[in-house]
Design an enzyme around this catalytic site. Sequence first.
Site, PDB file in Angstrom:
ATOM      1  N   GLU A 200      15.762 -14.705  23.880  1.00  0.00           N
ATOM      2  CA  GLU A 200      16.658 -13.569  23.690  1.00  0.00           C
ATOM      3  C   GLU A 200      18.095 -14.051  23.790  1.00  0.00           C
ATOM      4  OE1 GLU A 200      14.995  -9.629  25.457  1.00  0.00           O
ATOM      5  OE2 GLU A 200      14.531 -11.186  26.910  1.00  0.00           O
TER       6      GLU A 200
ATOM      7  N   HIS B 162       3.279 -11.079  27.705  1.00  0.00           N
ATOM      8  CA  HIS B 162       3.441 -11.384  26.283  1.00  0.00           C
ATOM      9  C   HIS B 162       2.948 -12.789  25.916  1.00  0.00           C
ATOM     10  CE1 HIS B 162       5.574  -7.728  26.221  1.00  0.00           C
ATOM     11  NE2 HIS B 162       6.789  -8.178  26.432  1.00  0.00           N
TER      12      HIS B 162
ATOM     13  N   LYS C 120       2.608  -5.707  17.239  1.00  0.00           N
ATOM     14  CA  LYS C 120       3.389  -6.252  16.126  1.00  0.00           C
ATOM     15  C   LYS C 120       2.462  -6.796  15.041  1.00  0.00           C
ATOM     16  CE  LYS C 120       7.501  -7.417  18.853  1.00  0.00           C
ATOM     17  NZ  LYS C 120       8.443  -6.595  18.092  1.00  0.00           N
TER      18      LYS C 120
ATOM     19  N   HIS D 276       3.593  -4.255  24.143  1.00  0.00           N
ATOM     20  CA  HIS D 276       4.029  -3.880  22.800  1.00  0.00           C
ATOM     21  C   HIS D 276       3.993  -5.062  21.828  1.00  0.00           C
ATOM     22  CE1 HIS D 276       7.924  -5.357  24.404  1.00  0.00           C
ATOM     23  NE2 HIS D 276       8.176  -5.664  23.152  1.00  0.00           N
TER      24      HIS D 276
ATOM     25  N   LYS E  18      16.741 -15.574  28.657  1.00  0.00           N
ATOM     26  CA  LYS E  18      17.837 -14.721  28.206  1.00  0.00           C
ATOM     27  C   LYS E  18      19.085 -15.563  28.001  1.00  0.00           C
ATOM     28  CE  LYS E  18      16.224 -10.354  30.148  1.00  0.00           C
ATOM     29  NZ  LYS E  18      16.053  -9.741  28.816  1.00  0.00           N
TER      30      LYS E  18
END
Length: 521
Positions: free
Chosen positions: A251, A275, A217, A213, A373
């Site tokens: 993140e 990614h 973008k 995904h 994270k």
Amino acid sequence: MSTDYPEVEQGEPPLPSSNPLRDPADRRLPRIAGPSGLVIFGVTGDLSRKKLMPAIYDLANRGLLPPGFSLVGFARREWEDEDFAKEVHDAVKQHSRTPFREEVWQQLAKGMRFIQGSFDDDEAFEHLRKTIQDLDAAQGTGGNFAFYLSVPPSAFPIVVQQLKKHGLADPPNGSWRRAVIEKPFGHDLASAQELNRIVHEVFPRDEVFRIDHYLGKETVQNILALRFANTMFEPIWNRSYVDHVQITMAEDIGIGGRAGYYDGIGAARDVIQNHLLQLMALTAIEEPASFHPKALVAEKLKVLSAVKLPADLGGHTVRGQYTTGWQGGEEVPGYLDEDGINPESTTDTYAAIKLEINNRRWAGVPFYLRTGKRLGRRVTEIAVVFKRAPYLPFDAYATEELGQNALVIRVQPDEGVTVRFGSKVPGTSFEVRDVTMDFQYGESFTESSPEAYERLILDVLLGDANLFPRHQEVELSWQILDPIEKYWDSHGKPAQYPAGTWGPAEADEMLARDGRSWRRP
């Protein structure tokens, strides 16, 4: 003059022709999908509810789907068609990007159906086959259906084989059938190759769409525009001027309720393999002959094939795990204290690696990739950091606060591009200090950027594979990551870092060995 792309299999059938409602010569016109439908397996999951269903509605609301577009959900829930329609309605009302319009919803709802069953349920797949035939007659879908596998990777083979067994993968004359597969595509090279083999036995290679995904973008697509539509960047986009490149996906959240998925996979497999290596490839590619999918893939494959791992994996790769810390003003648990996590787990929640690309443009330029994270804040960016000027005709005190020029592409949030350069400080003395020029999508364009899944779902329906990694890219990415994962598995536990910080100290030491430091986004 014909152009060969040896890295891509020859003999693949050409991509489907352009939509007849659109003049292919005019790229300004909206791309409108022809008669078609989408079947979502795992339609009750978070991805479907928060991303896929709203994206489908937003496409319909923008007039980019045909009036007879059909949406079929497949899951174990004991729902009727009306229950499924209500679920879609609620998801759209809560998560869609565009305003809710009753007339658009009513048109979309006409083509909604639900199939109740498990993935090994032959009766359910026969029901699906009959439902698709009925929709062809009632909605005019023309036999054109994409099958979206929003399911755990372990379920990919059985779903694909069931589609083959019940004739769902075989398109009627003049129509198409496509498979859409979410990441992770395998957990190492061997499993990715096996999964590719299974999928390609059922669907032609050009009808398999592997979702990343991030590639949907707008800011990621702007990498190509920034480089190849502007003469000011390309002459300095090489080893003569670029000192290094940093690609970061940070993140600020933990694993949430994803313990069952995340533990055993980790940050490197979850983010770097797909990614970040895709972002690196787009940053480093040569100008493609065109933006036809084969031409673009050929250039990305050249980059991924030229990647060189560091000789010292211990000194130039780092994995970490977050511990208890403070984030957003509240104390949060460490990874090993999260619900569902084995207290002896060595899964990485932070990963940083150094790579080089052995070609004439990039030889000697390190690419530093990091993800994690529970870091300081949520941000994804590509920072191209340039070499210092070979000579500065200023006194040393005048440039004490002058760093290196940098071009930073912000993928999320606050999508845009920042350029950092030196400028004289106002006043009678001559002092040079870093300043930034900032371009933001939200301020420069009146229309809002579509969500990534809007673009990707539309591309699937149009048969446009530009933004979808081909199987060769997936396998090359695993070839890069597998030796690193193997090294980590045999060298103790991950380094620790408190939640809310920017990762383990070992990651700072990794760059310090090269005389560099991480950017603070």
